[in-house]
Design an enzyme around this catalytic site. Structure first.
Site, PDB file in Angstrom:
ATOM      1  N   LYS A 183       0.838  -1.211   0.000  1.00  0.00           N
ATOM      2  CA  LYS A 183       0.000   0.000   0.000  1.00  0.00           C
ATOM      3  C   LYS A 183       0.866   1.250   0.000  1.00  0.00           C
ATOM      4  O   LYS A 183       0.618   2.190  -0.759  1.00  0.00           O
ATOM      5  CB  LYS A 183      -0.908  -0.005   1.245  1.00  0.00           C
ATOM      6  CG  LYS A 183      -1.508   1.362   1.568  1.00  0.00           C
ATOM      7  CD  LYS A 183      -2.308   1.374   2.849  1.00  0.00           C
ATOM      8  CE  LYS A 183      -1.525   1.540   4.115  1.00  0.00           C
ATOM      9  NZ  LYS A 183      -1.152   2.923   4.478  1.00  0.00           N
ATOM     10  N   ASN A 184       1.904   1.248   0.844  1.00  0.00           N
ATOM     11  CA  ASN A 184       2.692   2.476   0.989  1.00  0.00           C
ATOM     12  C   ASN A 184       3.662   2.707  -0.166  1.00  0.00           C
ATOM     13  O   ASN A 184       4.295   3.758  -0.249  1.00  0.00           O
ATOM     14  CB  ASN A 184       3.421   2.483   2.336  1.00  0.00           C
ATOM     15  CG  ASN A 184       2.433   2.711   3.481  1.00  0.00           C
ATOM     16  OD1 ASN A 184       1.275   3.056   3.235  1.00  0.00           O
ATOM     17  ND2 ASN A 184       2.879   2.507   4.705  1.00  0.00           N
ATOM     18  N   ARG A 187      -4.194  10.910   4.904  1.00  0.00           N
ATOM     19  CA  ARG A 187      -3.147  11.935   4.965  1.00  0.00           C
ATOM     20  C   ARG A 187      -2.157  11.831   3.826  1.00  0.00           C
ATOM     21  O   ARG A 187      -1.568  12.829   3.422  1.00  0.00           O
ATOM     22  CB  ARG A 187      -2.405  11.811   6.285  1.00  0.00           C
ATOM     23  CG  ARG A 187      -3.338  11.783   7.457  1.00  0.00           C
ATOM     24  CD  ARG A 187      -2.590  11.490   8.698  1.00  0.00           C
ATOM     25  NE  ARG A 187      -1.601  12.528   8.920  1.00  0.00           N
ATOM     26  CZ  ARG A 187      -1.859  13.713   9.449  1.00  0.00           C
ATOM     27  NH1 ARG A 187      -3.082  14.000   9.817  1.00  0.00           N
ATOM     28  NH2 ARG A 187      -0.917  14.601   9.613  1.00  0.00           N
ATOM     29  N   CYS A 230      -4.272  13.189  13.880  1.00  0.00           N
ATOM     30  CA  CYS A 230      -4.399  11.810  13.426  1.00  0.00           C
ATOM     31  C   CYS A 230      -4.375  10.924  14.667  1.00  0.00           C
ATOM     32  O   CYS A 230      -3.821  11.320  15.695  1.00  0.00           O
ATOM     33  CB  CYS A 230      -3.218  11.514  12.511  1.00  0.00           C
ATOM     34  SG  CYS A 230      -3.003   9.807  12.062  1.00  0.00           S
ATOM     35  N   ARG A 242       1.529  14.406  13.135  1.00  0.00           N
ATOM     36  CA  ARG A 242       1.843  14.186  11.722  1.00  0.00           C
ATOM     37  C   ARG A 242       1.727  15.439  10.849  1.00  0.00           C
ATOM     38  O   ARG A 242       0.940  15.472   9.893  1.00  0.00           O
ATOM     39  CB  ARG A 242       0.992  13.050  11.166  1.00  0.00           C
ATOM     40  CG  ARG A 242       1.114  11.776  11.952  1.00  0.00           C
ATOM     41  CD  ARG A 242       0.384  10.625  11.346  1.00  0.00           C
ATOM     42  NE  ARG A 242       1.054  10.113  10.148  1.00  0.00           N
ATOM     43  CZ  ARG A 242       0.534   9.166   9.377  1.00  0.00           C
ATOM     44  NH1 ARG A 242      -0.630   8.660   9.652  1.00  0.00           N
ATOM     45  NH2 ARG A 242       1.194   8.744   8.317  1.00  0.00           N
ATOM     46  N   ASP A 281       5.118   0.374  11.944  1.00  0.00           N
ATOM     47  CA  ASP A 281       3.873  -0.227  11.447  1.00  0.00           C
ATOM     48  C   ASP A 281       3.706  -1.687  11.867  1.00  0.00           C
ATOM     49  O   ASP A 281       2.682  -2.303  11.578  1.00  0.00           O
ATOM     50  CB  ASP A 281       3.807  -0.124   9.915  1.00  0.00           C
ATOM     51  CG  ASP A 281       3.585   1.303   9.446  1.00  0.00           C
ATOM     52  OD1 ASP A 281       3.222   2.150  10.276  1.00  0.00           O
ATOM     53  OD2 ASP A 281       3.795   1.573   8.248  1.00  0.00           O
ATOM     54  N   ILE A 323       8.777   6.747  16.614  1.00  0.00           N
ATOM     55  CA  ILE A 323       8.392   7.465  15.381  1.00  0.00           C
ATOM     56  C   ILE A 323       7.157   8.341  15.597  1.00  0.00           C
ATOM     57  O   ILE A 323       7.131   9.503  15.205  1.00  0.00           O
ATOM     58  CB  ILE A 323       8.136   6.463  14.219  1.00  0.00           C
ATOM     59  CG1 ILE A 323       9.331   5.518  14.051  1.00  0.00           C
ATOM     60  CG2 ILE A 323       7.821   7.210  12.916  1.00  0.00           C
ATOM     61  CD1 ILE A 323      10.614   6.151  13.586  1.00  0.00           C
ATOM     62  N   ARG A 383      -8.537  -0.172   5.183  1.00  0.00           N
ATOM     63  CA  ARG A 383      -7.722   0.861   4.525  1.00  0.00           C
ATOM     64  C   ARG A 383      -6.434   0.279   3.974  1.00  0.00           C
ATOM     65  O   ARG A 383      -5.894   0.780   2.999  1.00  0.00           O
ATOM     66  CB  ARG A 383      -7.352   1.959   5.536  1.00  0.00           C
ATOM     67  CG  ARG A 383      -8.521   2.781   5.979  1.00  0.00           C
ATOM     68  CD  ARG A 383      -8.073   3.876   6.874  1.00  0.00           C
ATOM     69  NE  ARG A 383      -7.078   4.702   6.165  1.00  0.00           N
ATOM     70  CZ  ARG A 383      -6.464   5.742   6.688  1.00  0.00           C
ATOM     71  NH1 ARG A 383      -6.727   6.101   7.927  1.00  0.00           N
ATOM     72  NH2 ARG A 383      -5.590   6.439   5.992  1.00  0.00           N
TER      73      ARG A 383
HETATM   74  N1  EPU Z   1       7.058  14.515  10.590  1.00  0.00           N
HETATM   75  C1  EPU Z   1       7.126  15.865  10.877  1.00  0.00           C
HETATM   76  N2  EPU Z   1       6.998  16.753   9.830  1.00  0.00           N
HETATM   77  C2  EPU Z   1       6.800  16.342   8.555  1.00  0.00           C
HETATM   78  C3  EPU Z   1       6.726  14.962   8.273  1.00  0.00           C
HETATM   79  C4  EPU Z   1       6.864  14.066   9.322  1.00  0.00           C
HETATM   80  O1  EPU Z   1       7.295  16.268  12.014  1.00  0.00           O
HETATM   81  O2  EPU Z   1       6.691  17.192   7.659  1.00  0.00           O
HETATM   82  C5  EPU Z   1       7.178  13.556  11.704  1.00  0.00           C
HETATM   83  C6  EPU Z   1       5.912  12.716  11.877  1.00  0.00           C
HETATM   84  O3  EPU Z   1       4.930  13.387  12.651  1.00  0.00           O
HETATM   85  C7  EPU Z   1       6.443  11.466  12.532  1.00  0.00           C
HETATM   86  C8  EPU Z   1       7.829  11.318  11.884  1.00  0.00           C
HETATM   87  O4  EPU Z   1       8.166  12.610  11.358  1.00  0.00           O
HETATM   88  O5  EPU Z   1       6.576  11.657  13.901  1.00  0.00           O
HETATM   89  C9  EPU Z   1       7.927  10.305  10.756  1.00  0.00           C
HETATM   90  O6  EPU Z   1       6.821  10.467   9.879  1.00  0.00           O
HETATM   91  P1  EPU Z   1       6.880  10.130   8.335  1.00  0.00           P
HETATM   92  O7  EPU Z   1       6.731  11.393   7.581  1.00  0.00           O
HETATM   93  O8  EPU Z   1       8.044   9.270   8.021  1.00  0.00           O
HETATM   94  O9  EPU Z   1       5.532   9.282   8.171  1.00  0.00           O
HETATM   95  P2  EPU Z   1       4.592   9.325   6.924  1.00  0.00           P
HETATM   96  O10 EPU Z   1       5.438   9.490   5.707  1.00  0.00           O
HETATM   97  O11 EPU Z   1       3.476  10.245   7.155  1.00  0.00           O
HETATM   98  C10 EPU Z   1       4.722   6.778   6.341  1.00  0.00           C
HETATM   99  C11 EPU Z   1       3.735   5.667   6.208  1.00  0.00           C
HETATM  100  C12 EPU Z   1       3.225   5.283   7.586  1.00  0.00           C
HETATM  101  C13 EPU Z   1       4.414   4.860   8.445  1.00  0.00           C
HETATM  102  C14 EPU Z   1       5.452   5.995   8.487  1.00  0.00           C
HETATM  103  C15 EPU Z   1       6.709   5.638   9.239  1.00  0.00           C
HETATM  104  C16 EPU Z   1       2.790   6.033   4.023  1.00  0.00           C
HETATM  105  C17 EPU Z   1       1.629   6.435   3.205  1.00  0.00           C
HETATM  106  N3  EPU Z   1       2.644   6.091   5.346  1.00  0.00           N
HETATM  107  O12 EPU Z   1       4.005   7.857   6.933  1.00  0.00           O
HETATM  108  O13 EPU Z   1       2.354   4.176   7.409  1.00  0.00           O
HETATM  109  O14 EPU Z   1       3.997   4.555   9.740  1.00  0.00           O
HETATM  110  O15 EPU Z   1       5.815   6.375   7.150  1.00  0.00           O
HETATM  111  O16 EPU Z   1       7.300   4.515   8.677  1.00  0.00           O
HETATM  112  O17 EPU Z   1       3.809   5.658   3.486  1.00  0.00           O
HETATM  113  C18 EPU Z   1       0.512   2.783   7.912  1.00  0.00           C
HETATM  114  O18 EPU Z   1       0.675   2.236   6.815  1.00  0.00           O
HETATM  115  O19 EPU Z   1      -0.246   2.316   8.807  1.00  0.00           O
HETATM  116  C19 EPU Z   1       1.236   4.024   8.214  1.00  0.00           C
HETATM  117  C20 EPU Z   1       0.861   4.855   9.170  1.00  0.00           C
END
Ligand code: EPU
Length: 418
Positions: free
Chosen positions: A22-23, A92, A116, A121, A306, A328, A398
């Site tokens: 999915k991701n 998101r 969230c 996030r 995850d 995380i 989802r």
């Molecule tokens: N963060 C910030 N600012 C930003 C972006 C991120 O502070 O602009 C913080 C986040 O709040 C978090 C940390 O950085 O504390 C890491 O977040 P990241 O951006 O890596 O997460 P994401 O890209 O929003 C993806 C996956 C998530 C997975 C995380 C971590 C997708 C669509 N989602 O989220 O997947 O948990 O990376 O590996 O790729 C899931 O599939 O259940 C899921 C939540």
């Protein structure tokens, strides 16, 4: 609202096939916005988040069709380069269209994601990185607008913290920017590497994806391509744990063993037997309660956040006390209260859960709070004595494709009730 009814006690035996990630599929679909030629994607899982992303692409103006199991995206028209609130509030990852739209049309408007279930996030890191590429960012009325009328230019980016979708968003912006972009402290997740492979097939020039420094040489335009999405490592890990928690013997097929190495090493330490069953399959067996083994979540190649909830479900029946530390997301322990309703003994201290293993869990009525929390409840229910009803399984839908069918096929007593 759909629920799962699960009667615990059955050991799982047989093959559990893994769907496409999915991701990985989400950024791949967004990447199709970067070209006016068709992009054909194989292995896109039929889960709710993907349907949401597909409807977002259609809203933007692309044509999206499912043909013989492959998703064809034709983004020659981009009439509305925006992600409205209605879509972003349900998913998101919609913010992934920001980079490609800004790069291709010079203008993108995306609703700001709100809070969230698992943490704040924010997308501040995506935005400041886009500014480094020359976009002007404005935030009004709950929307963020990125404007770059003369196109984006290459830049030197250092992410203050590792962000998966932030790295992907910026990669999709940088491929069409003038000149070279260097992304430092980039996410090393396999999904980032998969996206870079797709983009390179489309004519992009990206080196170093999968490491923490990525170099992109901008090109004038991208063309169509055909690509197969990598297997879902989180589904694979969930299935390995399903085999172990039920004292079963399962072979998880169509997975990449390297992508789940951080989990399988912990599982082996805890007493499961994990072995390769060919290049793309892993066999997991367990015939006793696990030993308590601590984990700390980290960015890839560390232990995936995850999989934290699902691993914790297994530790609730371990011999001994385990410490599960979440680094995380700040609020990713919602499942612990529900696991406690099933007899688990868990204390939360800040970012750490202290799990004292119990002899057994008992079935109860529980509520799923997010995608991976729901998976942990399914695992716990399969080992609990008696019946468990899990409410709000739309969270599960989802990100897991036909999970109840896959688990039932290897012996789980699981049923969707409406
Ligand atoms: N963060 C910030 N600012 C930003 C972006 C991120 O502070 O602009 C913080 C986040 O709040 C978090 C940390 O950085 O504390 C890491 O977040 P990241 O951006 O890596 O997460 P994401 O890209 O929003 C993806 C996956 C998530 C997975 C995380 C971590 C997708 C669509 N989602 O989220 O997947 O948990 O990376 O590996 O790729 C899931 O599939 O259940 C899921 C939540």
């Amino acid at each position: 609202m759909d629920k799962f009814k699960i009667v615990g006690g059955a050991s799982l035996h047989g093959e559990l096939p893994v769907s496409g990630s999915k991701n990985s599929a989400l950024p791949a679909l967004a990447a199709a916005l970067l070209t006016d030629e068709p992009v054909i994607l194989h292995g896109i899982p039929r889960v709710k988040d993907i349907a949401t992303m597909e409807s977002l692409l259609v809203h933007i103006g692309a044509a999206v069709e499912l043909q013989n199991g492959a998703v064809h995206v034709d983004a020659r028209n981009l009439e509305r380069p925006e992600a409205p609130y209605e879509v972003v509030k349900t998913m998101r990852a919609s913010s992934l269209v920001l980079g490609p739209l800004a790069a291709r049309t010079g203008r993108a408007r995306v609703s700001m994601p709100g809070g969230c279930a698992i943490g704040a996030r924010p997308i501040n890191l995506h935005l400041s990185a886009l500014e480094q590429l020359g976009a002007t960012i404005e935030q009004t009325h709950g929307y963020v607008e990125a404007v770059a009328p003369g196109g984006l230019r290459g830049g030197n980016i250092h992410f203050d913290r590792i962000t998966v979708t932030g790295t992907e968003d910026l990669l999709m912006a940088a491929v069409l920017a003038r000149g070279e972009t260097i992304i430092r402290n980039a996410a090393r997740e396999p999904e980032v590497k998969d996206l870079a492979e797709l983009l390179n097939k489309m004519g992009a020039k990206i080196e170093g994806a999968g490491t923490s420094i990525i170099r992109v040489t901008g090109v004038e335009r991208l063309h169509g391509a055909e690509h197969t999405i990598i297997p879902d490592r989180i589904e694979a890990g969930t299935f390995l744990l399903a085999g172990a928690i039920t004292n079963g013997d399962v072979t998880v097929t169509g997975c990449n063993p390297e992508h789940v190495a951080a989990l399988t090493i912990k599982m082996t330490q805890a007493g499961a037997e994990i072995e390769n069953a060919g290049a793309n399959a892993l066999r997991a067996r367990c015939c006793r309660r696990p030993r308590a083994v601590d984990v700390t979540t980290e960015e890839y190649p560390g232990f995936a956040t995850d999989l934290q909830a699902q691993y914790m479900a297994w530790m609730t029946i371990a011999q001994g006390i385990s410490f599960v530390t979440e680094t995380i997301f700040e609020n990713r322990f919602m499942h612990t209260q529900e696991l406690a309703r099933m007899g688990a003994n868990i204390r939360i201290e800040g970012r750490q859960a202290i799990v004292a293993g119990e002899d057994c869990l008992t079935g109860a009525q529980v509520i799923a709070s997010d995608l991976r929390a729901s998976a942990s409840l399914v695992l716990a229910a399969m080992v609990a004595k008696g019946e468990t009803i899990i409410d709000r399984v739309y969270h599960m839908d989802r990100g897991y494709e036909r999970i109840e069918e896959k688990l039932a096929a290897v012996g789980a007593d699981i049923e969707r009730i409406r």
